[in-house]
Enzyme design. Structure first.
Site, short mmCIF file in Angstrom:
data_model
loop_
_atom_site.label_atom_id
_atom_site.label_comp_id
_atom_site.label_asym_id
_atom_site.label_seq_id
_atom_site.Cartn_x
_atom_site.Cartn_y
_atom_site.Cartn_z
N ASP A 244 0.82 -1.21 0.00
CA ASP A 244 0.00 0.00 0.00
C ASP A 244 0.86 1.26 0.00
O ASP A 244 0.38 2.34 0.36
CB ASP A 244 -0.91 0.01 1.24
CG ASP A 244 -2.32 -0.47 0.91
OD1 ASP A 244 -2.55 -0.85 -0.25
OD2 ASP A 244 -3.18 -0.48 1.81
N ASP A 303 3.10 -9.30 9.33
CA ASP A 303 3.38 -7.89 9.12
C ASP A 303 4.79 -7.73 8.56
O ASP A 303 5.60 -8.66 8.59
CB ASP A 303 3.23 -7.12 10.43
CG ASP A 303 1.77 -6.86 10.78
OD1 ASP A 303 0.90 -7.12 9.93
OD2 ASP A 303 1.50 -6.41 11.92
N ASP A 305 7.55 -6.44 9.42
CA ASP A 305 8.77 -6.62 10.20
C ASP A 305 8.89 -8.02 10.79
O ASP A 305 9.79 -8.26 11.61
CB ASP A 305 8.84 -5.59 11.33
CG ASP A 305 7.65 -5.68 12.26
OD1 ASP A 305 6.52 -5.84 11.76
OD2 ASP A 305 7.84 -5.59 13.49
N ASP A 397 -7.95 -6.93 13.48
CA ASP A 397 -7.60 -8.26 13.97
C ASP A 397 -8.51 -8.69 15.13
O ASP A 397 -9.02 -9.81 15.16
CB ASP A 397 -6.13 -8.29 14.41
CG ASP A 397 -5.73 -7.08 15.22
OD1 ASP A 397 -6.62 -6.29 15.61
OD2 ASP A 397 -4.53 -6.91 15.46
#
Length: 667
Positions: A244, A303, A305, A397
């Site tokens: 994104d 995610d 990281d 989530d």
């Protein structure tokens, strides 16, 4: 024998010496004289040694204070450029309330100082004719008004907050007991070996791996690389890189990384949305709408990281075999930078308790917990039955987890499966992350409450969702932390009729902090900093909770948590190997490229280099720092002891955080 002689007996095996007499003055007198002669010198050297140590300690303290004051002065001088953005809406109202409270407390402290030296507060009730001047009359009127009207209200409010505090402490103790029971009985989810044969490739289900990211310049390569090295048949896995990013340079970098892995035979695709609506939830929803998703049974989310180990899927996906009502398998996080600074150490304590105790206990005894948004594997059917990803909150989530639980799906938490990730190293990034984590649940509570009440789950599960999961742990905790320790406690220093007992401000908080640190025993030296920092963060969490509960504008803010791109040692070694392999190719490419200066100017024109950030000054924290320090000075006048030390160190904690002296220090 004469009294002034010394008798010495010497025994040897071969020689027989019996007695030797040494005549002379009295030995005791000689020893006393010798001690008297030596003691002044010894005492002088002892004093010099202690003075040297004291000077060294003072010198070290002076240098430390000098560096600290230099940093503070520099931070204050640059406050015009680095100050926190002016709060808006309810945030500005909270800030103004705290400022007004600070000014009133300073005025009240001045009155108390005058009364202390005039000894007005030690005098019994006096007749109006004995009042000495306007100031004395004002102080006596304040005492009467305080005792009749203010003290009863403060006492009732403090008692209410203490009740909430004890309920939350009881909940924390029950969770810890549940964790001890799990350890004692060695309870953990197990894989049905009979139903799962990892040697047969036909038993491997189709797995979709999604990596949502947005302008993740620092970490995109390591997360994509870790996902591409997952140990799973290549024809039964697809990796979606969901970018994104609105930075064209970052988009090109991610595309090149995806292309390089695709050339190595990895089944990986790159997706980019032109319109970034719905943030992460919108990104995941868009990816799940692809036609080829219907061919896959499970989806795992990482995610940007997160760096899973190659065996991640083999440790998680087999749990679904033979469990048709299992919707989610959640793994634990581990942190590559947990020892980077004090801020990351304190975050590590919090999150270790969250995973080790909260998630594990809820998973074992309730088969429900909040999805952590990453490092988890979902059954795609469970996502579809629950309505898929929705863009209505900033905690998508938790939203999908609650809806899946209401539809009867069960969850499993694997405490022994860990995925490496990063902690925010700067207070600015951590503060924004915590604001989103504490405003989103209140948004969700407003939206989900009717669905929870009318759902078909058991009454116990409804009670757990409403009173424990949402109200107690998401609303009551930040409310009493801020109200009790940041408002009522300093207020009681000026209203002694409502003084809080020691067990409220000392014994119970320390005991609860000990419970929090149990999952990380090596963090025991950080017990007091952890307690103080949690109270300091209460102002951010309280403000976020209010924003989410009343649907204020800041509750819908989504800011990507800043990453540094730190890697583990194995990742660094792999990176060195890749660099050595590509060294010759880079040399060849440089011969046909523009000069380094020309390339540098082009990158600057395109904005390829991020703007260097500076540390900020946080107004709310500074106002509370001066408020607590003023209250500690008032406590010192009354010789309160524990109250004084708690207020002093809590005020200093707010001061350190307000000046952004905790966490990463920007140059």
């Amino acid at each position: 024998m004469a009294p002034n002689t010394v008798v010495l007996t010497i025994e040897k095996p071969n020689n027989n010496f019996s007695l030797v007499e040494i005549g002379g003055p009295d030995t005791s007198m000689l020893l006393e004289q010798k001690q008297k002669a030596a003691s002044p010198k010894q005492f002088t050297w002892l004093l010099l040694l202690k003075a040297h140590r004291a000077l060294a300690c003072v010198s070290w303290l002076a240098m430390s204070l000098n560096r600290t004051f230099a940093s503070v002065k520099k931070r204050i001088n640059s406050s015009a450029d680095t100050a926190e953005e002016e709060p808006q809406g309810r945030g500005i109202r909270l800030y103004r309330f705290m400022k007004a409270f600070l000014f009133i407390s300073i005025f009240a402290f001045a009155m108390e100082v005058i009364a202390h030296f005039k000894k007005w507060n030690y005098l019994p009730a006096i007749h109006p004719s004995e009042v000495q001047g306007l100031v004395h009359w004002s102080y006596m009127a304040w005492l009467a008004f305080r005792a009749d009207y203010i003290a009863p209200l403060v006492i009732r409010l403090s008692q209410f907050c203490i009740v909430l505090f004890m309920i939350q402490s009881l909940d924390r103790m029950v969770l810890c007991l549940g964790c001890f029971w799990i350890k004692y009985r060695k309870l953990k989810p197990v894989i049905d070996e009979a139903a799962c044969d990892i040697e047969d490739s036909s038993n491997f289900p189709m797995v979709l791996v999604q990596i949502p990211m947005c302008n993740e310049r620092e970490v995109y390569a390591q997360s994509i690389g870790a996902a591409c090295q997952l140990d799973w048949p290549k024809d039964r896995i697809l990796i979606q890189v969901l970018d994104d990013s609105d930075d064209g340079n970052v988009q090109l970098l991610i595309k090149d990384e995806v292309s390089s892995w695709r050339e190595k035979g990895v089944n990986i695709i790159y997706r980019h949305r032109l319109i970034r609506t719905g943030y992460k939830a919108g990104n995941l929803k868009s990816a799940m709408s692809c036609d080829y998703v219907k061919d896959y049974e499970f989806v795992t989310i990482f995610d940007a990281d997160f760096q899973p180990n190659p065996d991640f899927l083999k440790l998680t996906v087999p749990h679904f075999k033979g469990n048709p009502d299992l919707g989610l398998v959640q793994a634990r996080w581990s942190f590559v930078n947990k020892d980077e600074n004090l801020l990351t150490r304190l975050q590590n304590i919090n999150l270790c308790f969250h995973f080790e105790v909260e998630q594990q206990v809820n998973g074992v005894f309730l088969n429900f917990f909040g999805f952590n948004g990453t490092a988890g594997v979902w059954r795609i059917k469970a996502l579809e039955d629950s309505g898929g990803w929705l863009e209505r909150t900033t905690v998508e989530d938790m939203d999908i987890a609650v809806r899946a639980h209401l539809n009867g799906w069960k969850f499993i938490f694997l405490n022994d499966v860990r995925v490496l990730c990063e902690l925010p190293e700067s207070y600015e990034a951590y503060k924004k992350q915590q604001h989103r984590w504490h405003s989103g649940p209140m948004q969700l509570f407003r939206l989900c409450l009717p669905a929870i009440v009318t759902s078909k789950i058991t009454v116990w599960k409804k009670v757990n969702l409403i009173f424990l999961f949402f109200l107690l742990r998401k609303l009551i905790l930040p409310f009493y932390s801020f109200t009790l320790f940041c408002i009522i406690l300093p207020l009681t220093m000026f209203i002694p009729e409502a003084e809080l007992p020691l067990w409220v401000i000392c014994y119970v908080p320390i005991f609860m902090s000990l419970l929090n640190i149990l999952p990380v025993p090596k963090s025991f030296p950080f017990l007091v900093p952890y307690l103080l920092f949690e109270n300091t963060m209460s102002v951010t969490k309280f403000n976020a909770m209010i924003s989410g509960l009343f649907q204020l504008g800041s509750a819908y803010e989504w800011i990507v948590t800043k990453k540094t791109g730190r890697s583990s040692e194995s990742d660094l070694l792999a990176f060195v190997e890749r660099e050595e392999k590509s060294l010759n190719e880079e040399k060849i490419q440089r011969r046909h490229s523009d000069s380094g200066l020309e390339m540098l100017s082009k990158l600057k024109e395109k904005g390829a280099f991020p703007v260097r950030k500076k540390n900020r000054i946080y107004r709310k924290e500074l106002v509370l720092a001066f408020l607590l320090l003023t209250a500690s000075a008032r406590s010192f006048l009354s010789a309160h002891g524990v109250h004084f030390y708690f207020l002093l160190f809590q005020g200093l904690s707010f001061l350190v955080v307000g000046l952004d002296l905790i966490g990463e220090q920007m140059s």
